[in-house]
Design an enzyme around this catalytic site. Structure first.
Site, mmCIF file in Angstrom:
data_model
loop_
_atom_site.group_PDB
_atom_site.id
_atom_site.type_symbol
_atom_site.label_atom_id
_atom_site.label_comp_id
_atom_site.label_asym_id
_atom_site.label_seq_id
_atom_site.Cartn_x
_atom_site.Cartn_y
_atom_site.Cartn_z
ATOM 1 C CB THR A 45 -1.166 0.113 1.458
ATOM 2 O OG1 THR A 45 -2.157 -1.147 1.356
ATOM 3 C CG2 THR A 45 -1.720 1.196 1.313
ATOM 4 C CE1 TYR A 57 -6.188 -0.721 -0.098
ATOM 5 C CE2 TYR A 57 -4.033 -0.681 -1.632
ATOM 6 C CZ TYR A 57 -4.625 -0.570 -0.130
ATOM 7 O OH TYR A 57 -4.301 -1.940 1.091
ATOM 8 C CB SER A 90 3.024 -7.803 1.478
ATOM 9 O OG SER A 90 1.916 -7.675 1.875
ATOM 10 C CD GLN A 91 -2.650 -8.591 -1.331
ATOM 11 O OE1 GLN A 91 -1.330 -8.688 -0.450
ATOM 12 N NE2 GLN A 91 -3.227 -8.208 -2.441
ATOM 13 C CB THR A 123 0.560 -3.849 6.659
ATOM 14 O OG1 THR A 123 -0.645 -3.669 5.912
ATOM 15 C CG2 THR A 123 2.021 -2.653 5.948
ATOM 16 C CG ASP A 124 -2.012 -7.589 3.480
ATOM 17 O OD1 ASP A 124 -2.872 -6.872 3.944
ATOM 18 O OD2 ASP A 124 -2.679 -8.271 2.689
ATOM 19 C CE LYS A 196 -2.838 -5.772 7.975
ATOM 20 N NZ LYS A 196 -2.672 -5.292 7.054
ATOM 21 C CD GLU A 316 -4.370 -28.858 27.980
ATOM 22 O OE1 GLU A 316 -5.282 -29.641 27.500
ATOM 23 O OE2 GLU A 316 -4.873 -27.314 27.755
HETATM 24 N N1 GLU Z 1 -2.373 -6.354 0.614
HETATM 25 C C1 GLU Z 1 -1.529 -5.128 0.179
HETATM 26 C C2 GLU Z 1 0.084 -5.908 0.684
HETATM 27 O O1 GLU Z 1 0.359 -6.653 1.985
HETATM 28 C C3 GLU Z 1 -1.621 -4.484 1.519
HETATM 29 C C4 GLU Z 1 -2.027 -3.592 2.776
HETATM 30 C C5 GLU Z 1 -0.737 -2.696 2.509
HETATM 31 O O2 GLU Z 1 0.073 -2.659 2.600
HETATM 32 O O3 GLU Z 1 -1.238 -2.738 4.221
HETATM 33 O O4 GLU Z 1 1.015 -5.709 0.405
#
Ligand code: GLU
Length: 359
Positions: A45, A57, A90-91, A123-124, A196, A316
Site C-alpha cells: 500500500t 485502491y 504482499s499477499q 503490511t499483510d 499485524k 497438554e
Molecule cells: N494487501 C496489500 C499488501 O500487503 C496491502 C496491505 C498494506 O500494504 O497495508 O501489500
C-alpha cells in the site's frame, strides 16, 4: 575527479542508484559524514494508488523513485539510493522474493559505504519477510521494513511519515546490532515478535509478547530493551538456495478436521505447522494424523492461533512422545519461516526445537 566534479557530487542529492551497463544497480559512493541508506522497494500500500472504479485502491503501483520523491525531507537525513526488487501486494510475497532480498541485503551491507537498508513492503506479510531476513542477514547493520495502511493520495496517508521514520532508524548508528526491525506508526519493533493486529485501523502492528523496541517522536529514535545481537545468534546461509522446503500451516478450531493435514502430506510437505488452539492444542483427529506424519519423518511444529503468549513443550500435548516441536514465542506464520529454514539443515525434532529455543 575534478574539483567541480567533487563539488557536484557533494551537493547533488545522490538519491538514485547508479545503474551499470548490465542493468545492475549499485549504491553510490558515500559522502563523508553522511549516512548512506539504500531503499529496496517491493510494493504494498505504501506504493499503492487510489482508483476510481472497482476496488478502492491498488497496491504495488508506484515505483521506488516516486516513493522517495514524495518525501523531500528524506534527503536531509541520509544519502539515498533505491531499487525495485518487486512491485506486488504482499499477499503475493513468496520464498523466491525472500531469497532475492536476502542475497541483495547481504551484498549491500557488505559494502563499506552502505550504513543501512530500508525495505518498503505491504503490511499483510511484512512480519514474515522481517522474520526471514532476521534469520538470513549476516550483517549487524540496520535493516528496516516499512509500509503504509493508507495509499498515496488518501486523506491522512501514513506512507510518507513512516518512510521518514524508517530512514531515520536505518541511518542511526544506535540501530546497529538490533536485528531486522519494523517501523510503523511511530513505533519500532523487533522482527521476532511483531505482528499485524488490525486489518484496517492504525496503529496496525504490535509486539504482543515483548512490546515495541522503541518509539519515534519528532524524528528522534528512542530505543528500549535489547542491545546488541549475540555473535552466536541463529543465522542461515541462503546464498546458494533457489527454493525452500515446502511447509504448510493448518488452522485449529472446534471440531477441526484432519483433511487439510492429509492434503498437505499428499502434496509432499516436509513440515507442518499447527496453528492450534490455546497453548497449541490439537483436536484428537488432527493430533493422530500429525503424530503419524511425525513418525514418518515429517517435521511438526505446534504454534497457536492465540495472538499472545508462548507455546511451550509438553503442556497438554506430549511432544516428547510424538516428536513434535513447540514454537515458543513464534506465531504460526513465523514458525513456518523458521521451520523452512531449519529443514535446510536437519529433520531431527530435537535439533529443530533447539533452533526455536535459540531464536
Ligand atoms: N494487501 C496489500 C499488501 O500487503 C496491502 C496491505 C498494506 O500494504 O497495508 O501489500
Amino acid at each position: 575527479m575534478t574539483f567541480f566534479g567533487r563539488l557536484k557530487k557533494i551537493f547533488s542529492p545522490a538519491r538514485t542508484a547508479r545503474e551499470d551497463d548490465s542493468g545492475r544497480v549499485e549504491p553510490g559512493e558515500k559522502v563523508r559524514g553522511r549516512p548512506r541508506v539504500h531503499v529496496l522497494a517491493t510494493g504494498g500500500t505504501i506504493a499503492g494508488r487510489l482508483v476510481s472504479t472497482g476496488p478502492r485502491y491498488r497496491a504495488g503501483v508506484l515505483g521506488v523513485e516516486a516513493l522517495l520523491d514524495a518525501v523531500p525531507a528524506l534527503r536531509g537525513l541520509a544519502d539515498l539510493s533505491g531499487e525495485q526488487v518487486a512491485n506486488i501486494g504482499s499477499q503475493d510475497m513468496d520464498e523466491f522474493v525472500w531469497l532475492k532480498l536476502a542475497r541483495r541485503v547481504n551484498e549491500l551491507l557488505a559494502h563499506p559505504d552502505v550504513d543501512g537498508v530500508v525495505i518498503t513492503h505491504g503490511t499483510d506479510t511484512m512480519e514474515e519477510t522481517a522474520c526471514f531476513l532476521d534469520l538470513t542477514v549476516h550483517s549487524p547493520k540496520p535493516v528496516v521494513l516499512v509500509g503504509a495502511v493508507r495509499p498515496a493520495g488518501a486523506l491522512g496517508t501514513d506512507g510518507p511519515v513512516n518512510l521518514l521514520d524508517a530512514v531515520t532508524v536505518a541511518a542511526n548508528p544506535g540501530s546497529v546490532g538490533r536485528g531486522v526491525l519494523v517501523v510503523m506508526h511511530g513505533s519500532l519493533f523487533e522482527a521476532r515478535d511483531v505482528t499485524k493486529v488490525s486489518s484496517s485501523a492504525l496503529p496496525t502492528f504490535a509486539a504482543p509478547n515483548s512490546g515495541p523496541l522503541g518509539q519515534l517522536i519528532d524524528g528522534r529514535t528512542y530505543y528500549g530493551h535489547r542491545t546488541g545481537l549475540s555473535p552466536e545468534r541463529l543465522v542461515f546461509d541462503v546464498s546458494r538456495l533457489d527454493k525452500l522446503p515446502p511447509v504448510g500451516i493448518v488452522y485449529g478450531y472446534a471440531g477441526a478436521s484432519a483433511l487439510p493435514v492429509k492434503a498437505l502430506l499428499d502434496a509432499g510437505c516436509r513440515g507442518i505447522v499447527s496453528a492450534g488452539v490455546g497453548s497449541g492444542n490439537l483436536h484428537r483427529d488432527v493430533l493422530a494424523t500429525l503424530a503419524d506424519a511425525s513418525g514418518r519423518g515429517v517435521a511438526v511444529v505446534r504454534a497457536s492461533r492465540v495472538p499472545s503468549g508462548l507455546t511451550l513443550r509438553n503442556v497438554e500435548v506430549d511432544d516428547n512422545r510424538f516428536g513434535f516441536v513447540a514454537a515458543g514465542a513464534l506465531n504460526p506464520q513465523k514458525a513456518r519461516v523458521l521451520l523452512q529454514l531449519a529443514l535446510t539443515r536437519t529433520r531431527k525434532p530435537e535439533d529443530i526445537q533447539k533452533m526455536f529455543d535459540d531464536y
